[in-house]
Design an enzyme around this catalytic site. Structure first.
Site, PDB file in Angstrom:
ATOM      1  N   ASN A   1       0.846  -1.196   0.000  1.00  0.00           N
ATOM      2  CA  ASN A   1       0.000   0.000   0.000  1.00  0.00           C
ATOM      3  C   ASN A   1       0.883   1.248   0.000  1.00  0.00           C
ATOM      4  OD1 ASN A   1       0.563   0.715   2.893  1.00  0.00           O
ATOM      5  ND2 ASN A   1      -0.475  -1.256   3.234  1.00  0.00           N
TER       6      ASN A   1
ATOM      7  N   LYS B   1     -13.822  -1.006  15.570  1.00  0.00           N
ATOM      8  CA  LYS B   1     -12.514  -1.659  15.709  1.00  0.00           C
ATOM      9  C   LYS B   1     -11.983  -1.538  17.134  1.00  0.00           C
ATOM     10  CE  LYS B   1     -11.059  -1.091  10.883  1.00  0.00           C
ATOM     11  NZ  LYS B   1     -10.068  -0.457   9.956  1.00  0.00           N
TER      12      LYS B   1
ATOM     13  N   LYS C   1       9.611 -15.873 -10.930  1.00  0.00           N
ATOM     14  CA  LYS C   1       8.744 -14.878 -11.537  1.00  0.00           C
ATOM     15  C   LYS C   1       7.742 -15.569 -12.462  1.00  0.00           C
ATOM     16  CE  LYS C   1       8.608 -10.888 -14.623  1.00  0.00           C
ATOM     17  NZ  LYS C   1       9.364  -9.998 -15.525  1.00  0.00           N
TER      18      LYS C   1
ATOM     19  N   PRO D   1      -2.919 -12.039   9.896  1.00  0.00           N
ATOM     20  CA  PRO D   1      -3.186 -11.855  11.333  1.00  0.00           C
ATOM     21  C   PRO D   1      -3.399 -10.383  11.655  1.00  0.00           C
ATOM     22  CG  PRO D   1      -0.859 -12.307  10.937  1.00  0.00           C
ATOM     23  CD  PRO D   1      -1.556 -12.552   9.645  1.00  0.00           C
ATOM     24  N   ASP D   2      -4.243 -10.112  12.629  1.00  0.00           N
ATOM     25  CA  ASP D   2      -4.489  -8.750  13.097  1.00  0.00           C
ATOM     26  C   ASP D   2      -3.476  -8.460  14.208  1.00  0.00           C
ATOM     27  OD1 ASP D   2      -5.428  -6.428  14.369  1.00  0.00           O
ATOM     28  OD2 ASP D   2      -7.476  -6.843  13.736  1.00  0.00           O
ATOM     29  N   ILE D   3      -2.427  -7.714  13.876  1.00  0.00           N
ATOM     30  CA  ILE D   3      -1.294  -7.540  14.797  1.00  0.00           C
ATOM     31  C   ILE D   3      -1.717  -6.838  16.072  1.00  0.00           C
ATOM     32  CG2 ILE D   3       0.933  -6.388  15.121  1.00  0.00           C
ATOM     33  CD1 ILE D   3       1.557  -6.973  12.203  1.00  0.00           C
ATOM     34  N   VAL D   4      -2.394  -5.695  15.956  1.00  0.00           N
ATOM     35  CA  VAL D   4      -2.707  -4.939  17.161  1.00  0.00           C
ATOM     36  C   VAL D   4      -3.701  -5.694  18.050  1.00  0.00           C
ATOM     37  CG1 VAL D   4      -4.614  -3.582  16.168  1.00  0.00           C
ATOM     38  CG2 VAL D   4      -3.220  -2.623  18.019  1.00  0.00           C
TER      39      VAL D   4
END
Length: 401
Positions: A215, A344, A294, A311-314
């Site tokens: 991103n 959230k 490639k 995975p949701d780190i926080v």
């Protein structure tokens, strides 16, 4: 909100002592950076320093007269005492091996060394610069150690090529590093004894040998928060994703690439820390199938790719056994910012969340909302440095609850 001064060093008085060495030209750039931050700079030069840079250079930069004689033209005002006792900090850059020896042994035979002997209880920063062999010499190392024992801060020299053509540790720290050290010394250490862990930047989920899912996050906000926390006295660990800029060397940096490696780094660093701040824009998804080579373009008009949840780190950090004292999350949204962020906040079990707009990714400005379970407050638009300090102020108030 706990109010923090955005520039506690502004209008403070710094005496810049310039020793005799080729690095004296970098002292001029250091003076310029200090002045740009609103610091009142008064320069004292040794006789040897004037062989490399003229006093007129520093007078033009600072707007103040340059001092280099203990008694100038019948001056009976005891310049060596009045200059340093009116100062908030003494910075010596470059500091030669000769000056270090004199400072350590109390030798006061010119204006700069006499000032050091007469200094009041103010921070003293020395930025050594010399030939690598001189820096490694046992006597220089003994002098350095004793000066540190006496409370002097040594801004360590860097490794690189020196003016004499040799390579090693001896180059004076950069003007930017000296500015950071001065700012830190003039900033109240309200976070002393605390350990903060901050993650920053994007993640890059590999698809094949060259293509990744990522991103537009730059990691700038996380870096600024880390540097602000260090200035305030905290021990800081930064978990940095790909492309995150270099931060101050006093920040412990751990590089990571994808969400899985960032999670492991965060778990190890954040266990039992005081504050964990999740500024990183972690990819929600990763490729179900990864290729070590490639992939070639196919003849079909489209390619179907299956993605898996990352995975949701926080959320993981907020529910781990050795949970940090405070866990702060970010929610970058394109619409209904506070509604999504509050959802959230509950789902991830964090103590607070900052909602902001996705348009702030990769740019220098920011704004948003600070949300806790019982409170919501607008964080006004501004540059990311001010924005980061505002967040730290809110965290400090949270720590007081």
């Amino acid at each position: 909100m706990v109010q923090l001064d955005t520039a506690p060093w502004a209008e403070r008085r710094v005496v810049l002592g310039v020793g005799g060495g080729i690095a004296a030209y970098r002292a001029a750039e250091t003076a310029r950076l200090l002045i740009h931050q609103g610091i009142n700079v008064h320069v004292v030069m040794t006789a040897a320093a004037q062989q490399f840079v003229t006093p007129l250079t520093f007078e033009a930069l600072t707007g103040n007269p340059v001092h280099h004689q203990t008694f100038a033209g019948g001056d009976r005002t005891m310049t060596h005492i009045s200059l340093v006792r009116q100062a908030d900090l003494l910075l010596v850059a470059p500091c030669t091996a000769n000056l270090m020896a004199k400072f350590n042994h109390g030798i006061a035979d010119d204006l700069l060394t006499t000032m050091y002997a007469a200094k009041a209880d103010i921070p003293v920063l020395l930025a050594p610069a010399m030939n690598p062999a001189m820096w490694q010499h046992a006597a220089t190392q003994r002098n350095q150690q004793q000066l540190q024992n006496d409370g002097v801060q040594i801004v360590a020299p860097q490794e690189g090529s020196t003016a004499c053509g040799e390579h090693g540790v001896g180059r004076m720290a950069s003007p930017e590093a000296l500015l950071f050290a001065v700012q830190a010394a003039l900033t109240p250490s309200i976070l002393h004894g605390q350990h903060w862990v901050i993650n920053a930047g994007p993640t890059a989920e590999p698809w094949d040998a060259v293509r990744v899912l990522t991103n537009r996050a730059s990691g700038q906000l996380g870096c600024l928060m880390a540097e602000q926390a260090v200035r305030l006295g905290a021990q800081v660990t930064l978990i940095a994703g790909p492309g995150v800029r270099a931060c101050h060397p006093s920040i412990q940096r751990i590089n990571s690439d994808d969400a899985a490696s960032m999670l492991q780094a965060c778990i190890a660093a954040a266990a039992g820390c005081d504050v964990f701040v999740a500024t990183a824009a972690v990819s929600d998804y990763r490729f179900a199938e990864q290729h070590s080579h490639k992939l070639k373009r196919q003849g079909a008009d489209s390619v179907d790719i299956r993605l898996l949840n990352n995975p949701d780190i926080v959320a993981h950090i907020a529910t781990m056994a050795a949970r940090p004292g405070r866990v702060i999350a970010f929610a970058a949204e394109s619409e209904a910012h506070c509604t999504h962020a509050r959802s959230k906040l509950e789902k991830k079990a964090v103590d607070a969340i900052i909602a902001n707009d996705v348009s702030h990714m990769g740019v220098d400005s920011a704004s948003g909302w600070w949300l806790t379970r019982n409170h919501a407050e607008v964080i006004p638009a501004g540059d990311k440095s001010t924005f980061s300090l505002c967040i730290i102020s809110h965290i400090l108030e949270l720590n007081c609850d």
